[in-house]
Design an enzyme around this catalytic site. Structure first.
Site, PDB file in Angstrom:
ATOM      1  N   ARG A 106     -25.916  11.221  -4.807  1.00  0.00           N
ATOM      2  CA  ARG A 106     -25.060  12.151  -5.550  1.00  0.00           C
ATOM      3  C   ARG A 106     -25.574  13.570  -5.370  1.00  0.00           C
ATOM      4  O   ARG A 106     -26.757  13.837  -5.608  1.00  0.00           O
ATOM      5  CB  ARG A 106     -25.086  11.814  -7.049  1.00  0.00           C
ATOM      6  CG  ARG A 106     -24.489  10.497  -7.364  1.00  0.00           C
ATOM      7  CD  ARG A 106     -24.105  10.382  -8.817  1.00  0.00           C
ATOM      8  NE  ARG A 106     -25.145  10.804  -9.763  1.00  0.00           N
ATOM      9  CZ  ARG A 106     -24.954  10.825 -11.077  1.00  0.00           C
ATOM     10  NH1 ARG A 106     -23.797  10.469 -11.585  1.00  0.00           N
ATOM     11  NH2 ARG A 106     -25.931  11.191 -11.879  1.00  0.00           N
ATOM     12  N   THR A 110     -22.730  18.953  -7.758  1.00  0.00           N
ATOM     13  CA  THR A 110     -21.331  18.538  -7.956  1.00  0.00           C
ATOM     14  C   THR A 110     -21.203  17.103  -8.449  1.00  0.00           C
ATOM     15  O   THR A 110     -20.138  16.691  -8.902  1.00  0.00           O
ATOM     16  CB  THR A 110     -20.567  18.637  -6.628  1.00  0.00           C
ATOM     17  OG1 THR A 110     -21.139  17.682  -5.721  1.00  0.00           O
ATOM     18  CG2 THR A 110     -20.661  20.020  -6.034  1.00  0.00           C
ATOM     19  N   ASP A 202     -32.762   6.801 -14.393  1.00  0.00           N
ATOM     20  CA  ASP A 202     -32.441   6.811 -12.963  1.00  0.00           C
ATOM     21  C   ASP A 202     -32.880   5.481 -12.354  1.00  0.00           C
ATOM     22  O   ASP A 202     -34.084   5.213 -12.232  1.00  0.00           O
ATOM     23  CB  ASP A 202     -33.162   7.983 -12.285  1.00  0.00           C
ATOM     24  CG  ASP A 202     -32.721   8.144 -10.840  1.00  0.00           C
ATOM     25  OD1 ASP A 202     -32.797   7.145 -10.078  1.00  0.00           O
ATOM     26  OD2 ASP A 202     -32.277   9.236 -10.469  1.00  0.00           O
ATOM     27  N   ASP A 205     -35.188   5.608  -9.187  1.00  0.00           N
ATOM     28  CA  ASP A 205     -36.562   6.019  -9.505  1.00  0.00           C
ATOM     29  C   ASP A 205     -37.316   4.901 -10.211  1.00  0.00           C
ATOM     30  O   ASP A 205     -38.508   4.694  -9.964  1.00  0.00           O
ATOM     31  CB  ASP A 205     -36.542   7.264 -10.398  1.00  0.00           C
ATOM     32  CG  ASP A 205     -36.284   8.531  -9.604  1.00  0.00           C
ATOM     33  OD1 ASP A 205     -36.354   8.484  -8.362  1.00  0.00           O
ATOM     34  OD2 ASP A 205     -35.998   9.562 -10.230  1.00  0.00           O
TER      35      ASP A 205
END
Ligand code: PRP
Ligand code: URA
Length: 211
Positions: A106, A110, A202, A205
């Protein structure tokens, strides 16, 4: 609220394991193991309609007619990186499946998906495809991956997520109403960074220890 294409796995084992993933104290080793376990449980549900045929088998006691999977060709396609965490669990259930890879990240500004890698089995068009990604947030990555895979001629596509945001589910239902979606939970919302709330953080991660 969601149509029959959305399958929310409310099984107690799935819900218990999902809470382990959400807990910020869960370390990398356990996080990886539990992602894999949830993927296996979701695979069990997502393959419920695979066709069976009869085979004759001689047991140590007698010969009988029994069920076996009927020549269905399957492929799993993890979305890099975090989807990799679900591959082992899926392959434990469907060990003969071929594996394609699609790399998307991603854009931090944006939040739009950017493709950086793709490698599919040559006969992917003939296969029933299971796309893997633990997180369905805005839905941009999954929608792009599905469009991409449809471009190969694939028609039977399942999307396997662990947590979805309502926004992501709505996008997939709008862009790809034919796709079956399997998810362990639909959370409340996205925050201003397009992270799922409460979510699990995340996923990439936490699986790879890169935070
Ligand atoms: C995460 C996640 C999904 C995507 C979901 O990947 O694994 O692919 O975000 O967000 P979306 O629904 O808004 O598109 P990320 O971009 O963080 O890349 P990574 O897996 O390499 O960490
Ligand atoms: N990607 C993640 O890994 N987590 C989120 O909450 C949203 C996108």
């Amino acid at each position: 609220m969601y149509n029959e294409k959305v399958h929310i796995l409310d099984h107690p084992l799935v819900q218990h394991k999902l809470t382990i993933l959400r807990d910020e104290r869960t370390g990398v080793k356990e996080f990886r193991e539990v992602v894999s376990e949830i993927a296996a449980l979701e695979c069990y549900e997502a393959t419920r309609d695979l066709p069976l045929t009869d085979v004759e088998v001689k047991t140590p006691v007698a010969t009988g007619t029994f069920k076996t999977l009927y020549g269905k060709k399957l492929a799993i396609v993890p979305i890099l990186r975090a989807g990799l965490g679900m591959v082992d669990g899926m392959l434990r259930m469907i060990p003969s499946a071929k594996v394609g890879h699609i790399g998307l990240y991603r854009d931090p500004e944006t939040h739009a998906p950017v493709e950086y890698y793709c490698k599919m089995p040559p006969d992917i068009a003939d296969r029933e495809v299971f796309i893997l990604d633990p997180m369905l947030a805005t839905g941009g990555s999954a929608s792009a991956a599905i469009t991409f895979i449809k471009g190969y001629g694939c028609r039977h596509i399942h999307l396997m997520n662990i947590i979805a945001a309502p926004e992501g589910l709505a996008l997939i239902q709008r862009d790809h109403p034919d796709v079956e979606i399997y998810v362990a939970a639909v959370d409340e919302k996205l925050n201003e960074h397009a992270y799922i709330v409460p979510g699990l953080g995340d996923a990439g991660d936490r699986i790879f220890g890169t935070r």
